[in-house]
Motif scaffolding. Structure first.
Motif, PDB file in Angstrom:
ATOM      1  N   VAL A 104       0.849  -1.132  -0.051  1.00  0.00           N
ATOM      2  CA  VAL A 104      -0.062  -0.063  -0.095  1.00  0.00           C
ATOM      3  C   VAL A 104       0.855   1.310   0.054  1.00  0.00           C
ATOM      4  N   VAL A 115     -11.389   2.622  -4.365  1.00  0.00           N
ATOM      5  CA  VAL A 115     -10.366   1.585  -3.942  1.00  0.00           C
ATOM      6  C   VAL A 115     -11.099   0.179  -4.495  1.00  0.00           C
ATOM      7  N   VAL A 117      -5.162  -5.622   1.400  1.00  0.00           N
ATOM      8  CA  VAL A 117      -4.725  -4.627   0.684  1.00  0.00           C
ATOM      9  C   VAL A 117      -5.520  -3.404   0.585  1.00  0.00           C
ATOM     10  N   GLY A 118      -6.717  -3.654   0.349  1.00  0.00           N
ATOM     11  CA  GLY A 118      -7.687  -2.742  -0.311  1.00  0.00           C
ATOM     12  C   GLY A 118      -8.126  -1.733   1.147  1.00  0.00           C
ATOM     13  N   THR A 123      -5.478   0.374   2.284  1.00  0.00           N
ATOM     14  CA  THR A 123      -5.409   1.403   1.414  1.00  0.00           C
ATOM     15  C   THR A 123      -6.365   2.566   1.868  1.00  0.00           C
ATOM     16  N   TYR A 166      -7.202   3.238  -6.889  1.00  0.00           N
ATOM     17  CA  TYR A 166      -6.290   2.206  -6.422  1.00  0.00           C
ATOM     18  C   TYR A 166      -6.815   0.892  -6.736  1.00  0.00           C
ATOM     19  N   CYS A 170      -6.761  -3.001  -6.378  1.00  0.00           N
ATOM     20  CA  CYS A 170      -6.189  -3.906  -5.212  1.00  0.00           C
ATOM     21  C   CYS A 170      -6.762  -5.507  -5.425  1.00  0.00           C
ATOM     22  N   ALA A 190      -2.269  -1.666  -7.102  1.00  0.00           N
ATOM     23  CA  ALA A 190      -1.492  -1.582  -5.550  1.00  0.00           C
ATOM     24  C   ALA A 190      -0.771  -3.047  -5.657  1.00  0.00           C
ATOM     25  N   GLU A 191      -1.109  -3.814  -6.718  1.00  0.00           N
ATOM     26  CA  GLU A 191      -0.164  -5.293  -6.641  1.00  0.00           C
ATOM     27  C   GLU A 191       0.990  -5.166  -7.602  1.00  0.00           C
TER      28      GLU A 191
END
Length: 305
Positions: free
Chosen positions: A176, A193, A199-200, A203, A278, A280, A303-304
């Protein structure tokens, strides 16, 4: 230390290490608990008594399918890579860590000599070996073990007030932070997002901490969206319907465009799109929609990546 690394007596709260149980995947939905030998750390390594491991989407893919994308399981592999623990032994030459240190585990091991590594972009190292990944063979074993030996330079001490559970989130949080440096959020901006997993959610939390005024989380899972909104990670949430695979690339792009139009009209009606987007999930339909929901010159970050 007195008595060697496997002393019968605990030292400063360090657990006695006399056995090693590992959650090992042998094939699709064939997960077994194996007893593995406890080996002393080699030069430059430290042994970690693993306290917490978070489960990643890749672990789930390996378990269900025996593969994660193009990376196919070729030998038994312990799963897990989002982890933290306590140093139970150190190998020759290790001076920055000692027994009893609490650490977060950086699960990727890069070559250190390629062009990307030398440029400081070691996350893109083509020779990267990653815990619980079948990308390389032999596979680098994961963290769902009682103990594991790992290069000491990839073990990072955590502060006293940080729990092991929190420290296990350092790996997804680093993803992130990387994305936020590529597409930084400014106070008052709107953020979308895609994906409300670990991860999300992190974020969303980072966007909130940096002053975003409007944070919309998007996912196919109603429970995740409800959690994101009720717990204050997002100001709004949108549940995507589960649609069949598009018949053609053109149909996929049209579906993504329609999804984007709906998101903008419902959650950012006074603008031509979200300031920051973003992605994710890594899902093609979300990646495609991400290009449509931001203003033409808006910032976007996967994000990945």
């Amino acid at each position: 230390m007195a008595g060697g690394p496997f002393s019968a007596k605990p030292i400063d709260g360090v657990p006695v290490v006399d056995s090693n149980t590992a959650a090992v995947l042998y094939g699709p939905q064939d997960l077994r608990l194996d007893n593995r030998p406890v080996l002393p750390p080699g030069p430059g390594e430290a042994q970690v008594a693993v306290k917490v491991t978070g489960l990643c989407g890749s672990d789930l893919h390996y378990y269900i399918h025996g593969r994660n994308g193009d990376f196919v399981l070729r030998e038994p592999m312990a799963l897990g890579h989002e982890a933290a623990g306590i140093i139970s032994a150190v190998g020759e030459g290790v001076t920055h860590l000692q027994v009893g240190d609490r650490v977060a585990i950086e699960a990727g091991i890069h070559c250190g000599s390629c062009r990307l590594c030398k440029a400081g972009r070691y996350n893109l190292c083509p020779q990267m070996r990653y815990a619980a990944s079948a990308k390389t063979y032999p596979h680098l074993q994961g963290t769902l073990q009682t103990v594991m030996n790992h290069p000491a330079k990839y073990l990072h001490r955590i502060p006293e007030g940080c729990t092991y559970e929190q420290a296990s989130l350092v790996e997804p949080l680093s993803v992130v932070l990387h994305a936020s440096r590529r597409a930084p959020v400014k106070p008052g901006q709107s953020v979308l997002v895609f994906g409300a997993g670990a991860v999300g959610m992190l974020t969303c939390a980072l966007a909130r901490a940096t002053g975003a005024a409007n944070i919309v989380a998007v996912d196919i899972d109603e429970r995740r969206i409800r959690f994101a909104v009720e717990e204050g990670f997002a100001t709004a949430g949108h549940i995507l319907p589960k649609l069949p695979r598009p018949a053609s690339p053109e149909d996929g792009l049209e579906s993504a465009r329609q999804t984007a139009e709906k998101l903008v009209s419902e959650y950012s009606p006074e603008s031509d799109g979200f300031d920051i987007v973003y992605e994710c999930t890594g899902v093609a339909s979300c990646i495609q929609a991400a290009f449509y929901v931001g203003p033409f010159f808006g910032l976007r970050a996967a994000a990945e990546s």
